[in-house]
Write a protein that holds these residues in place. Sequence first.
Motif, short mmCIF file in Angstrom:
data_model
loop_
_atom_site.label_atom_id
_atom_site.label_comp_id
_atom_site.label_asym_id
_atom_site.label_seq_id
_atom_site.Cartn_x
_atom_site.Cartn_y
_atom_site.Cartn_z
N ILE A 293 0.84 -1.20 0.00
CA ILE A 293 0.00 0.00 0.00
C ILE A 293 0.87 1.25 0.00
O ILE A 293 0.63 2.19 -0.76
CB ILE A 293 -0.96 0.00 1.21
N GLU A 294 1.90 1.24 0.83
CA GLU A 294 2.79 2.40 0.91
C GLU A 294 3.59 2.59 -0.38
O GLU A 294 3.90 3.72 -0.75
CB GLU A 294 3.75 2.27 2.09
N GLY A 295 3.89 1.48 -1.04
CA GLY A 295 4.70 1.56 -2.26
C GLY A 295 3.89 1.52 -3.54
O GLY A 295 4.41 1.12 -4.59
N LYS A 296 2.64 1.93 -3.47
CA LYS A 296 1.76 1.91 -4.65
C LYS A 296 2.37 2.77 -5.75
O LYS A 296 2.69 3.94 -5.54
CB LYS A 296 0.37 2.44 -4.27
N PRO A 297 2.56 2.17 -6.93
CA PRO A 297 3.13 2.95 -8.04
C PRO A 297 2.21 4.11 -8.44
O PRO A 297 0.99 4.00 -8.35
CB PRO A 297 3.22 1.93 -9.18
N GLU A 298 2.82 5.19 -8.84
CA GLU A 298 2.02 6.35 -9.29
C GLU A 298 1.21 5.97 -10.50
O GLU A 298 1.68 5.23 -11.37
CB GLU A 298 2.94 7.53 -9.59
N GLY A 299 0.01 6.48 -10.53
CA GLY A 299 -0.85 6.24 -11.67
C GLY A 299 -1.63 4.94 -11.61
O GLY A 299 -2.44 4.67 -12.47
N VAL A 300 -1.37 4.13 -10.60
CA VAL A 300 -2.09 2.88 -10.45
C VAL A 300 -3.25 3.13 -9.49
O VAL A 300 -3.06 3.65 -8.39
CB VAL A 300 -1.18 1.75 -9.91
N ALA A 301 -4.44 2.77 -9.90
CA ALA A 301 -5.62 2.96 -9.06
C ALA A 301 -5.54 2.04 -7.84
O ALA A 301 -4.92 0.97 -7.89
CB ALA A 301 -6.88 2.66 -9.86
N CYS A 302 -6.18 2.47 -6.76
CA CYS A 302 -6.18 1.67 -5.53
C CYS A 302 -6.73 0.26 -5.76
O CYS A 302 -6.18 -0.71 -5.25
CB CYS A 302 -7.00 2.37 -4.45
N ALA A 303 -7.80 0.16 -6.55
CA ALA A 303 -8.39 -1.16 -6.81
C ALA A 303 -7.42 -2.04 -7.56
O ALA A 303 -7.30 -3.24 -7.27
CB ALA A 303 -9.70 -1.00 -7.59
N ASP A 304 -6.71 -1.47 -8.54
CA ASP A 304 -5.71 -2.24 -9.29
C ASP A 304 -4.55 -2.66 -8.38
O ASP A 304 -4.06 -3.78 -8.46
CB ASP A 304 -5.18 -1.44 -10.49
N ASN A 305 -4.12 -1.74 -7.51
CA ASN A 305 -3.05 -2.06 -6.58
C ASN A 305 -3.49 -3.16 -5.62
O ASN A 305 -2.71 -4.05 -5.29
CB ASN A 305 -2.63 -0.80 -5.79
#
Length: 156
Positions: A111-123
């Motif tokens: 969660i902390e390292g979620k890539p930019e531009g990736v939606a929360c649901a996709d992450n």
Amino acid sequence: MRIGELAKISGLAPSRIRFYEASGLIRSVERKANGYRDYAPETEWILQIITGAQAAGFSLEQIRQLMPVDANGWQEEELLGGLRQKVEEIEILQQRLAQNKVQLLLVIKGIEGKPEGVACADNAQLLLHRLREEGARAAPARQDGVTSKGKKARRV
């Protein structure tokens, strides 16, 4: 000793003491003519044993089976067997908790390292996929073909 005094000394509510008495964990006492219960002095240490055993994870039924009716009735082998079994159960629980901690730390990291531009649901989908992969690697099959999660291992 009256129930109020015993409750104060033991830190237990009088209702809890009456419950232990009704459950057969402490010796039943006769009521005096005035209606008061009068407990023996050793009842205090018996209550300490009961609450300590509960804190260690023993059920009331396990405590009932292991505790003697009086101080001279300790069954050493049964007691040792029950204590050893509880230690084994604690070790299994510790292993499960360690696995849970690893998974939670992976989720936090994901969660902390979620890539930019990736939606929360996709992450979240990526995290779930990664957790499944980690779980499959972390759950080796036992000799009986059952994984640590209690499922039959797939043969490849």
